[in-house]
Design a protein around this motif. Structure first.
Motif, PDB file in Angstrom:
ATOM      1  N   VAL A  25      42.816  32.203  31.317  1.00 39.79           N
ATOM      2  CA  VAL A  25      42.345  32.669  32.623  1.00 39.79           C
ATOM      3  C   VAL A  25      43.808  33.062  33.370  1.00 39.79           C
ATOM      4  CG1 VAL A  25      41.173  32.234  34.793  1.00 39.79           C
ATOM      5  CG2 VAL A  25      39.910  31.840  32.637  1.00 39.79           C
ATOM      6  N   ILE A  29      45.250  36.274  35.332  1.00 45.97           N
ATOM      7  CA  ILE A  29      45.568  36.182  36.849  1.00 45.97           C
ATOM      8  C   ILE A  29      47.081  36.697  36.742  1.00 45.97           C
ATOM      9  CG2 ILE A  29      46.172  34.893  38.952  1.00 45.97           C
ATOM     10  CD1 ILE A  29      43.967  33.049  37.811  1.00 45.97           C
ATOM     11  N   VAL A  32      47.097  40.510  36.235  1.00 48.63           N
ATOM     12  CA  VAL A  32      46.548  41.525  37.144  1.00 48.63           C
ATOM     13  C   VAL A  32      47.467  41.535  38.420  1.00 48.63           C
ATOM     14  CG1 VAL A  32      44.483  41.613  38.988  1.00 48.63           C
ATOM     15  CG2 VAL A  32      44.095  41.201  36.458  1.00 48.63           C
ATOM     16  N   SER A  33      48.085  40.072  38.810  1.00 48.10           N
ATOM     17  CA  SER A  33      49.130  40.075  39.747  1.00 48.10           C
ATOM     18  C   SER A  33      50.604  41.000  39.449  1.00 48.10           C
ATOM     19  CB  SER A  33      49.478  38.655  40.064  1.00 48.10           C
ATOM     20  OG  SER A  33      48.472  37.886  40.320  1.00 48.10           O
ATOM     21  N   SER A  36      49.360  44.549  40.298  1.00 51.55           N
ATOM     22  CA  SER A  36      49.501  44.420  41.763  1.00 51.55           C
ATOM     23  C   SER A  36      50.631  44.759  42.401  1.00 51.55           C
ATOM     24  CB  SER A  36      48.928  43.475  42.296  1.00 51.55           C
ATOM     25  OG  SER A  36      47.582  43.199  41.739  1.00 51.55           O
ATOM     26  N   THR A 264      37.604  38.616  32.636  1.00 46.53           N
ATOM     27  CA  THR A 264      37.702  38.047  34.080  1.00 46.53           C
ATOM     28  C   THR A 264      38.792  38.838  34.976  1.00 46.53           C
ATOM     29  OG1 THR A 264      39.502  36.281  33.410  1.00 46.53           O
ATOM     30  CG2 THR A 264      37.094  35.537  33.334  1.00 46.53           C
ATOM     31  N   SER A 265      39.567  39.578  33.914  1.00 44.21           N
ATOM     32  CA  SER A 265      40.334  40.440  34.773  1.00 44.21           C
ATOM     33  C   SER A 265      39.813  41.481  35.918  1.00 44.21           C
ATOM     34  CB  SER A 265      41.395  41.345  33.949  1.00 44.21           C
ATOM     35  OG  SER A 265      40.622  42.068  32.985  1.00 44.21           O
ATOM     36  N   PHE A 268      39.304  39.690  39.226  1.00 46.51           N
ATOM     37  CA  PHE A 268      40.466  39.246  39.811  1.00 46.51           C
ATOM     38  C   PHE A 268      41.258  40.602  40.305  1.00 46.51           C
ATOM     39  CE2 PHE A 268      40.841  35.662  36.694  1.00 46.51           C
ATOM     40  CZ  PHE A 268      40.495  34.685  37.728  1.00 46.51           C
ATOM     41  N   VAL A 271      39.119  41.319  43.570  1.00 44.94           N
ATOM     42  CA  VAL A 271      39.392  40.511  44.675  1.00 44.94           C
ATOM     43  C   VAL A 271      40.963  40.911  45.283  1.00 44.94           C
ATOM     44  CG1 VAL A 271      40.074  38.132  45.535  1.00 44.94           C
ATOM     45  CG2 VAL A 271      38.053  38.653  44.057  1.00 44.94           C
ATOM     46  N   ILE A 272      41.784  41.169  44.354  1.00 39.64           N
ATOM     47  CA  ILE A 272      43.324  41.437  44.859  1.00 39.64           C
ATOM     48  C   ILE A 272      43.013  42.959  45.365  1.00 39.64           C
ATOM     49  CG2 ILE A 272      45.545  41.590  44.126  1.00 39.64           C
ATOM     50  CD1 ILE A 272      45.113  39.419  41.975  1.00 39.64           C
TER      51      ILE A 272
END
Length: 317
Positions: A25, A29, A32-33, A36, A264-265, A268, A271-272
């Motif tokens: 997880v 994160i 995905v970050s 972003s 789960t990506s 995230f 949300v992001i």
């Protein structure tokens, strides 16, 4: 050679599933970050993004291999051409994935990447002549229906409705090409592991993507603002950390336990995407995403069952 490296290599303990899930997880994160930051960097040459993503990840990976005693012999390979071809597929998939991030909202760019495990099944049947049974073919068909649901609003040129911006249609196409190239690269890794160490595969991939990113200097590299430089450096560091966390995750549990948490990506990314870019996922993205995730989870479950059955038959034999 193995016996010499053994004292420096930590043993595998696949009886710690919660540790593995936590690491996976965290890796998701980070990925995905990373995406972003690429999106936030704005108008930067894609080759420049690939170079920063690769060079800073390379530094972290070398440090990790050195710490875990895997650096000795990591550069040795019996199949340099195989590594280069795999690297070409990987760097092409990077270009596509990064371009899709520019063209599409973050949740949609991430969700379309879920087509990759479905395409691995298809390519395994077509190119490797693997025997794929009706269960997995059904999951692939259902998953691809999910991809169509996500893509449909962006591809209204196939309907009589109002036309939309071409860049979003292009974004969907590029994202799916990137997923296909990632699937090809992973199939190449499946072949390479027969003769190459994991350390060798990781290090040569990092070298190849760094070099190809560097070769794009004549094609549009520009001077970066302070924010863009920080974003791209952060992108490389996060990409390297994510790779290392992923490696550690598979040390503590079986792949069938860890792999489903890739999805789960989507959470995230939503949300992001909302807080950083104001991206609000459409109902098509949510419904199609859940269909693709369900199909991917079934394929993971089915492959786990097949491996378990094969192991039982081997033990019985």
């Amino acid at each position: 050679m193995t016996s010499q490296a053994a004292p420096n290599v930590r043993p595998v303990d696949r009886n710690r599933p919660m540790t593995a899930i936590g690491l996976k997880v965290l890796a998701v994160i980070c990925f995905v970050s990373m995406s972003s930051l690429i999106k936030a960097a704005g108008e930067v040459a894609l080759g420049q993004v690939v170079f920063f993503r690769s060079i800073f990840a390379f530094v972290l990976i070398v440090a990790y291999l050195q710490m875990t005693g895997q650096m000795a012999g990591a550069f040795r390979t019996a199949r340099p051409f195989g590594h280069v071809i795999r690297g070409l597929a990987g760097v092409a998939s990077m270009f596509c994935a990064f371009y899709a991030l520019i063209l599409l909202p973050l949740p949609e760019a991430v969700t379309l990447g879920y087509a990759q495990p479905l395409l691995i099944v298809v390519f395994s049947a077509v190119f490797l002549r693997e025997n794929i049974r009706i269960y997995r073919w059904s999951a692939v068909v259902i998953g691809l229906i999910g991809v169509v649901i996500i893509s449909w609003p962006k591809l209204t040129l196939f309907t009589s409705g109002e036309a939309i911006e071409m860049k979003q249609s292009l974004g969907v196409i590029v994202a799916l090409i990137g997923a296909a190239l990632t699937a090809v690269a992973l199939l190449m890794v499946r072949d390479l592991v027969r003769s190459e160490s994991s350390a060798s595969i990781v290090i040569w991939f990092s070298i190849t993507t760094t070099v190809f990113g560097l070769l794009t200097i004549p094609f549009g590299w520009t001077s970066l603002t302070t924010f863009q430089a920080i974003a791209l450096i952060g992108c490389g560091i996060l990409g390297g950390v994510a790779q290392l966390l992923m490696t550690e995750a598979y040390r503590y549990a079986e792949a069938s336990t860890v792999a489903p948490f890739e999805y789960t990506s989507m959470i995230f990314a939503i949300v992001i995407g909302y807080f950083a870019f104001g991206d609000i996922p459409t109902m098509h993205t949510l419904v199609g995403g859940f269909v693709v995730i369900a199909a991917g989870l079934f394929i993971i479950f089915r492959e786990h069952q097949l491996r378990k059955r094969a192991a039982q038959q081997s033990t019985a034999g």
